[in-house]
Motif scaffolding. Sequence first.
Motif, PDB file in Angstrom:
ATOM      1  N   ILE B  47     -34.138   0.977  -0.037  1.00 29.76           N
ATOM      2  CA  ILE B  47     -34.728   0.808   1.053  1.00 29.76           C
ATOM      3  C   ILE B  47     -34.197   0.096   2.303  1.00 29.76           C
ATOM      4  O   ILE B  47     -34.626  -0.464   2.926  1.00 29.76           O
ATOM      5  N   PHE B  48     -32.858   0.231   2.191  1.00 29.07           N
ATOM      6  CA  PHE B  48     -32.074  -0.177   3.047  1.00 29.07           C
ATOM      7  C   PHE B  48     -31.822  -1.620   3.473  1.00 29.07           C
ATOM      8  O   PHE B  48     -31.884  -2.113   4.676  1.00 29.07           O
ATOM      9  N   CYS B  49     -32.241  -2.396   2.537  1.00 25.70           N
ATOM     10  CA  CYS B  49     -32.054  -3.760   2.319  1.00 25.70           C
ATOM     11  C   CYS B  49     -30.885  -4.660   2.847  1.00 25.70           C
ATOM     12  O   CYS B  49     -30.881  -5.738   3.424  1.00 25.70           O
ATOM     13  N   GLY B  50     -29.845  -3.898   2.224  1.00 24.08           N
ATOM     14  CA  GLY B  50     -28.474  -4.323   2.425  1.00 24.08           C
ATOM     15  C   GLY B  50     -27.918  -5.555   1.506  1.00 24.08           C
ATOM     16  O   GLY B  50     -26.802  -5.978   1.757  1.00 24.08           O
ATOM     17  N   VAL B  51     -28.619  -5.794   0.487  1.00 22.70           N
ATOM     18  CA  VAL B  51     -28.184  -6.504  -0.470  1.00 22.70           C
ATOM     19  C   VAL B  51     -26.741  -6.304  -0.965  1.00 22.70           C
ATOM     20  O   VAL B  51     -25.961  -7.106  -1.280  1.00 22.70           O
ATOM     21  N   CYS B  52     -26.814  -4.899  -1.487  1.00 19.00           N
ATOM     22  CA  CYS B  52     -25.469  -4.360  -2.098  1.00 19.00           C
ATOM     23  C   CYS B  52     -24.544  -4.746  -1.413  1.00 19.00           C
ATOM     24  O   CYS B  52     -23.225  -5.189  -1.931  1.00 19.00           O
ATOM     25  N   TRP B  70     -26.371   5.554   3.267  1.00 19.49           N
ATOM     26  CA  TRP B  70     -25.686   4.636   2.526  1.00 19.49           C
ATOM     27  C   TRP B  70     -24.362   5.068   2.342  1.00 19.49           C
ATOM     28  O   TRP B  70     -24.119   6.169   1.950  1.00 19.49           O
ATOM     29  N   CYS B  87     -29.524  -4.715  -6.919  1.00 17.55           N
ATOM     30  CA  CYS B  87     -30.408  -3.736  -6.106  1.00 17.55           C
ATOM     31  C   CYS B  87     -31.849  -3.986  -6.500  1.00 17.55           C
ATOM     32  O   CYS B  87     -32.068  -3.794  -7.814  1.00 17.55           O
ATOM     33  N   PRO B  88     -32.852  -4.044  -5.653  1.00 14.24           N
ATOM     34  CA  PRO B  88     -34.233  -4.374  -6.088  1.00 14.24           C
ATOM     35  C   PRO B  88     -34.795  -3.080  -6.339  1.00 14.24           C
ATOM     36  O   PRO B  88     -36.009  -3.303  -7.199  1.00 14.24           O
ATOM     37  N   THR B  89     -34.537  -1.926  -5.931  1.00 18.29           N
ATOM     38  CA  THR B  89     -35.326  -0.611  -6.162  1.00 18.29           C
ATOM     39  C   THR B  89     -34.375   0.189  -7.309  1.00 18.29           C
ATOM     40  O   THR B  89     -34.816   1.404  -7.181  1.00 18.29           O
ATOM     41  N   ALA B  91     -31.707   1.641  -6.747  1.00 17.78           N
ATOM     42  CA  ALA B  91     -30.983   2.858  -6.005  1.00 17.78           C
ATOM     43  C   ALA B  91     -29.814   2.967  -6.219  1.00 17.78           C
ATOM     44  O   ALA B  91     -29.097   3.871  -5.695  1.00 17.78           O
ATOM     45  N   ILE B  92     -28.935   2.315  -7.129  1.00 15.43           N
ATOM     46  CA  ILE B  92     -27.831   2.761  -7.629  1.00 15.43           C
ATOM     47  C   ILE B  92     -27.627   2.521  -9.088  1.00 15.43           C
ATOM     48  O   ILE B  92     -28.320   1.942  -9.636  1.00 15.43           O
TER      49      ILE B  92
HETATM   50  S1  SF4 Z   1     -28.989   0.559  -2.605  1.00 13.46           S
HETATM   51 FE1  SF4 Z   1     -30.275  -0.933  -2.979  1.00 13.46          FE
HETATM   52  S2  SF4 Z   1     -29.423  -2.820  -2.591  1.00 13.46           S
HETATM   53 FE2  SF4 Z   1     -28.297  -1.265  -1.549  1.00 13.46          FE
HETATM   54  S3  SF4 Z   1     -29.611  -1.276   0.491  1.00 13.46           S
HETATM   55 FE3  SF4 Z   1     -30.380   0.469  -0.960  1.00 13.46          FE
HETATM   56  S4  SF4 Z   1     -32.156  -0.635  -1.991  1.00 13.46           S
HETATM   57 FE4  SF4 Z   1     -30.875  -2.307  -0.902  1.00 13.46          FE
END
Ligand code: SF4
Lengths: 359, 123
Positions: B47-52, B70, B87-89, B91-92
């Motif tokens: 979701i491109f939240c940028g937490v990672c 990403w 990662c909340p979703t 995605a990694i």
């Molecule tokens: S990989 Fe996960 S934490 Fe990183 S931007 Fe995407 S959703 Fe956010």
Amino acid sequence: MPGQSVIPFGPQHPVFPEPLQLRLVMKEERVLEAVPALGYMHRGLEKLAETKDYAQNVFLMERVCGICSFMHSLCYCQALEDLMGIEVPPRARYLRTIWAELGRLQSHHLWLGLLADAFGFESLFMECWKNREIVMDLCEATTGNRVIISGNAVGGCRRDLEPSVLKEIGRRMDDLERGLDRVAPVFQDDPLIKQRTVGTGIITREEVIRLGAVGPVLRASGVAQDMRQLGYAAYGELDFRPVVETGGDSYSRLMARLGETYQAIDLVRQALRRIPEGEVLPKVKGRPEGEAVSRVEQPRGELLYYVRATGKPQLDRVRVRTPTLSNIPPLVRMLEGCRLSDVPVIALSIDSCVSCTER
Amino acid sequence: MSEVFEMLRVLSANLGRGPATRRYPAEKRAIFPSSRGRIESVIENCIFCGVCQKRCPADCIVVNKAERTWNLDPYQCIVCGVCVEVCPTKAIAMRTEYRKPRSERTPLTHHQEPGPREGRVEG
Ligand code: SF4
Ligand code: SF4
């Protein structure tokens, strides 16, 4: 001076796994003085630690040393837990003890092998490193990596271990003890090893205290001091007494490490028996502020971390003092008056780790 | 005399035992299920939240929300697994095998096509 010569010992030398230089001032075959030269491995990690946040630093601090990396993250995490007033859950403290002792086991096995290699005793070297693989496999099976195991986080441990894995650790400890039983008598009784270690590199009890030696170097000269006596992690709840030898020579340092290797197996078993149930990583809130000092017993001796924070996620200062730095003045003392042919084994007997000393 | 018997005992034991080492590469060690080999992006979930990117200790992830990309520098990644945890979703993903060696150092870029995910959200 007439009749004197200076021999550079290192920085590249077969007995040193890492670059350390000793300039040996010689009179014929005798060492008059050894002048250490450090700085070949400086990486600026303390400065880098000021740019990352305190949680990221755990991974950086693990990389200070490539052998006892777990102890560095442990010492760093303890300092921050102290600053932030975090109570580490009991299960995490036991897991930390298990991983710390596995780290000591692999480090001491590595050193035993290197010592055998320094004598040219190749089969013994291979036997020690074969045993070490048992520990390396355990590290990888429990954490996902062989050396940089990343088991710690500020507040606790990043992974919990299943009961079946804990049982497997216990089983492998039996294998390891059997392997160690095969090599220990050789280290203890082999006439060639005794010839090279008994009575060489002697340092007295008064001198080790005065020069500030730590770890097995200190304990091999009869001083019963070990940071695990502080009772950090789960050591306070385990039956632990420092391994002390009294000879002060290379042989005593060898025996102290051999004794500690057996003791580490015993400590792992004790921890496995007593490990309680529960969570391993509580939620960490707040930001660090203030100053803290933390000490742990690394395989080579006392490791000290000083941390200063001002309420920001980034730390103001992280200072690392490693055991090898403390053991260099005793080494210089040990080398005075010895024969050139004994220098390699004496230099190895402090089990120097240069990359962490220079950070 | 006892040394001679000990030697013979060790010798005969070793003759019967076979080598202590593996015949690599013909014989490979089984990979541990918990090994940290490499990380992989599951870009559909991102979701491109940028937490990672924010939490990575090695600064090797760059997330671009506008371009829906990403980026990972796999040679800077220390495979600590922090991004996988945060990662909340999901995605990694962590994989047990190591990344294969490559001859040039280029970042891995994953691009999410706009569509399926947005469709799901709307629906
Ligand atoms: S990989 Fe996960 S934490 Fe990183 S931007 Fe995407 S959703 Fe956010
Ligand atoms: S595994 Fe660690 S170093 Fe690699 S991208 Fe994730 S957070 Fe960064």
